[in-house]
Design a protein around this motif. Structure first.
Motif, PDB file in Angstrom:
ATOM      1  N   GLY A   1      30.505  46.809  42.567  1.00 59.24           N
ATOM      2  CA  GLY A   1      29.832  45.519  42.661  1.00 59.24           C
ATOM      3  C   GLY A   1      30.658  44.461  41.949  1.00 59.24           C
ATOM      4  N   THR A   2      30.049  43.343  41.645  1.00 60.39           N
ATOM      5  CA  THR A   2      30.757  42.201  41.056  1.00 60.39           C
ATOM      6  C   THR A   2      31.442  42.552  39.740  1.00 60.39           C
ATOM      7  N   GLU A   3      30.738  43.241  38.843  1.00 60.18           N
ATOM      8  CA  GLU A   3      31.325  43.577  37.543  1.00 60.18           C
ATOM      9  C   GLU A   3      32.561  44.466  37.721  1.00 60.18           C
ATOM     10  N   THR A   4      32.480  45.408  38.628  1.00 59.18           N
ATOM     11  CA  THR A   4      33.616  46.290  38.886  1.00 59.18           C
ATOM     12  C   THR A   4      34.766  45.499  39.504  1.00 59.18           C
ATOM     13  N   ARG A   5      34.477  44.637  40.465  1.00 59.89           N
ATOM     14  CA  ARG A   5      35.538  43.826  41.096  1.00 59.89           C
ATOM     15  C   ARG A   5      36.257  42.987  40.049  1.00 59.89           C
ATOM     16  N   ARG A   6      35.519  42.378  39.174  1.00 60.47           N
ATOM     17  CA  ARG A   6      36.128  41.516  38.144  1.00 60.47           C
ATOM     18  C   ARG A   6      36.864  42.318  37.077  1.00 60.47           C
ATOM     19  N   GLY A   7      36.394  43.527  36.784  1.00 51.45           N
ATOM     20  CA  GLY A   7      36.970  44.313  35.695  1.00 51.45           C
ATOM     21  C   GLY A   7      38.182  45.147  36.069  1.00 51.45           C
ATOM     22  N   LEU A   8      38.264  45.575  37.328  1.00 49.20           N
ATOM     23  CA  LEU A   8      39.372  46.440  37.734  1.00 49.20           C
ATOM     24  C   LEU A   8      40.669  45.669  37.898  1.00 49.20           C
ATOM     25  N   LYS A   9      41.761  46.381  37.679  1.00 46.68           N
ATOM     26  CA  LYS A   9      43.068  45.859  38.071  1.00 46.68           C
ATOM     27  C   LYS A   9      43.250  46.237  39.533  1.00 46.68           C
ATOM     28  N   TRP A  10      43.758  45.316  40.346  1.00 40.37           N
ATOM     29  CA  TRP A  10      43.951  45.534  41.777  1.00 40.37           C
ATOM     30  C   TRP A  10      45.416  45.714  42.084  1.00 40.37           C
ATOM     31  N   TYR A  11      45.678  46.501  43.090  1.00 41.57           N
ATOM     32  CA  TYR A  11      47.050  46.761  43.525  1.00 41.57           C
ATOM     33  C   TYR A  11      47.574  45.559  44.318  1.00 41.57           C
ATOM     34  N   TRP A  12      48.687  45.016  43.863  1.00 44.37           N
ATOM     35  CA  TRP A  12      49.343  43.881  44.520  1.00 44.37           C
ATOM     36  C   TRP A  12      50.692  44.353  45.041  1.00 44.37           C
TER      37      TRP A  12
ATOM     38  N   ARG B   1      54.704  40.630  49.626  1.00 47.60           N
ATOM     39  CA  ARG B   1      54.569  40.428  51.059  1.00 47.60           C
ATOM     40  C   ARG B   1      55.883  40.662  51.794  1.00 47.60           C
ATOM     41  N   TYR B   2      56.980  40.214  51.224  1.00 45.75           N
ATOM     42  CA  TYR B   2      58.283  40.316  51.894  1.00 45.75           C
ATOM     43  C   TYR B   2      59.199  41.284  51.163  1.00 45.75           C
ATOM     44  N   GLY B   3      58.664  42.348  50.675  1.00 45.84           N
ATOM     45  CA  GLY B   3      59.498  43.284  49.925  1.00 45.84           C
ATOM     46  C   GLY B   3      58.745  44.551  49.649  1.00 45.84           C
ATOM     47  N   SER B   4      58.839  45.002  48.437  1.00 43.30           N
ATOM     48  CA  SER B   4      58.271  46.298  48.087  1.00 43.30           C
ATOM     49  C   SER B   4      57.060  46.143  47.177  1.00 43.30           C
ATOM     50  N   ARG B   5      56.577  47.262  46.713  1.00 39.70           N
ATOM     51  CA  ARG B   5      55.440  47.349  45.808  1.00 39.70           C
ATOM     52  C   ARG B   5      55.688  46.481  44.575  1.00 39.70           C
ATOM     53  N   TRP B   6      54.614  45.858  44.065  1.00 43.72           N
ATOM     54  CA  TRP B   6      54.785  45.090  42.838  1.00 43.72           C
ATOM     55  C   TRP B   6      54.056  45.740  41.676  1.00 43.72           C
ATOM     56  N   GLY B   7      52.757  45.761  41.672  1.00 45.67           N
ATOM     57  CA  GLY B   7      52.040  46.335  40.540  1.00 45.67           C
ATOM     58  C   GLY B   7      50.565  46.030  40.568  1.00 45.67           C
ATOM     59  N   CYS B   8      49.932  46.065  39.399  1.00 46.50           N
ATOM     60  CA  CYS B   8      48.489  45.926  39.284  1.00 46.50           C
ATOM     61  C   CYS B   8      48.129  44.788  38.343  1.00 46.50           C
ATOM     62  N   ALA B   9      47.120  44.021  38.708  1.00 51.85           N
ATOM     63  CA  ALA B   9      46.629  42.923  37.873  1.00 51.85           C
ATOM     64  C   ALA B   9      45.200  42.603  38.287  1.00 51.85           C
ATOM     65  N   ARG B  10      44.436  42.064  37.342  1.00 56.67           N
ATOM     66  CA  ARG B  10      43.074  41.648  37.650  1.00 56.67           C
ATOM     67  C   ARG B  10      43.106  40.375  38.487  1.00 56.67           C
ATOM     68  N   LEU B  11      42.082  40.211  39.291  1.00 65.16           N
ATOM     69  CA  LEU B  11      41.949  38.961  40.039  1.00 65.16           C
ATOM     70  C   LEU B  11      41.818  37.826  39.028  1.00 65.16           C
ATOM     71  N   GLY B  12      42.472  36.751  39.266  1.00 70.05           N
ATOM     72  CA  GLY B  12      42.406  35.623  38.355  1.00 70.05           C
ATOM     73  C   GLY B  12      43.454  35.633  37.266  1.00 70.05           C
ATOM     74  N   ASP B  13      44.051  36.791  36.977  1.00 66.61           N
ATOM     75  CA  ASP B  13      45.134  36.838  35.991  1.00 66.61           C
ATOM     76  C   ASP B  13      46.381  36.214  36.600  1.00 66.61           C
ATOM     77  N   VAL B  14      47.168  35.580  35.779  1.00 63.61           N
ATOM     78  CA  VAL B  14      48.434  35.043  36.250  1.00 63.61           C
ATOM     79  C   VAL B  14      49.403  36.215  36.418  1.00 63.61           C
ATOM     80  N   ILE B  15      50.041  36.266  37.545  1.00 62.28           N
ATOM     81  CA  ILE B  15      50.971  37.359  37.809  1.00 62.28           C
ATOM     82  C   ILE B  15      52.361  36.928  37.385  1.00 62.28           C
ATOM     83  N   HIS B  16      52.997  37.714  36.531  1.00 66.44           N
ATOM     84  CA  HIS B  16      54.353  37.438  36.084  1.00 66.44           C
ATOM     85  C   HIS B  16      55.292  38.490  36.631  1.00 66.44           C
TER      86      HIS B  16
END
Length: 158
Positions: A126-137, A140-155
Motif C-alpha cells: 500500500g502507500t506506506e510500503t510504496r513510500r518506504g521501499l527502495k525501487w529498482y531504477w 533508459r539508454y544503457g544498463s542497470r543503475w540501482g535502487c532509490a526511494r521515490l522522491g530521493d534525488v538520484i546521484h
C-alpha cells in the motif's frame, strides 16, 4: 404484565444498540481502504533525469489505472506484482520468479523488505510500503543503475 412489556422494550433497545454499533464498526473499518484508488492492476513508469537525455532512469511502480495509490496482497496477479517482484529481487536480494503472481514467496520477500525499510511489516502492499521501499531504477539508454526511494534525488557515481 407491565414488567414483561418493560423487559421487552429494554431488550429491543439493547438489540438495536448492538446492531447499530456493529454497523458503525464496519463503516469505520472500511474507511482506510477508501483512501486507495483500487487494487493494483498495472505498473507505471516514473522517470528521473540527470543533466541530459543520456542519464534518464526509469522505475516501474505498481498502480491502479495510472495512479500509484493502490493496494495489493497475496492472491494478486498482474503487471503490478511483476514490478514489485523485480524491485524485491534487485534491491532486497530476493530470488523470486518474476511471474506477476503474489504468492507466499512474494509475501515473505515483501515482509523482508518492509523490515529493512523500517515500516510496518504485514506482507501487504500500500502507500506506506510504496513510500518506504527502495525501487529498482535502470538507465533508459544503457544498463542497470540501482535502487532509490521515490522522491530521493538520484546521484550517479563517477
Amino acid at each position: 404484565m407491565k414488567t414483561l412489556h418493560t423487559l421487552r422494550a429494554k431488550a429491543g433497545i439493547s438489540a438495536a444498540a448492538v446492531l447499530l454499533s456493529g454497523v458503525g464498526l464496519s463503516l469505520a473499518t472500511a474507511s482506510p481502504a477508501a483512501a486507495y484508488a483500487g487494487y493494483c492492476n498495472k505498473s507505471v513508469t516514473r522517470s528521473s533525469a540527470l543533466g541530459s537525455v543520456s542519464f534518464v532512469f526509469d522505475a516501474k511502480i505498481p498502480a491502479y489505472n495510472g495512479t500509484m495509490d493502490c493496494y495489493m496482497n497475496q492472491g494478486a496477479d498482474s503487471a503490478a506484482v511483476e514490478a514489485l517482484q523485480t524491485t524485491l529481487n534487485e534491491c532486497y536480494g530476493r530470488s523470486l520468479t518474476v511471474d506477476g503472481i503474489f504468492g507466499p514467496a512474494t509475501k515473505t520477500a515483501l515482509e523482508y523488505a518492509q523490515g529493512k525499510a523500517d515500516i510496518g511489516v504485514d506482507g501487504k502492499y500500500g502507500t506506506e510500503t510504496r513510500r518506504g521501499l527502495k525501487w529498482y531504477w535502470d538507465q533508459r539508454y544503457g544498463s542497470r543503475w540501482g535502487c532509490a526511494r521515490l522522491g530521493d534525488v538520484i546521484h550517479i557515481g563517477v
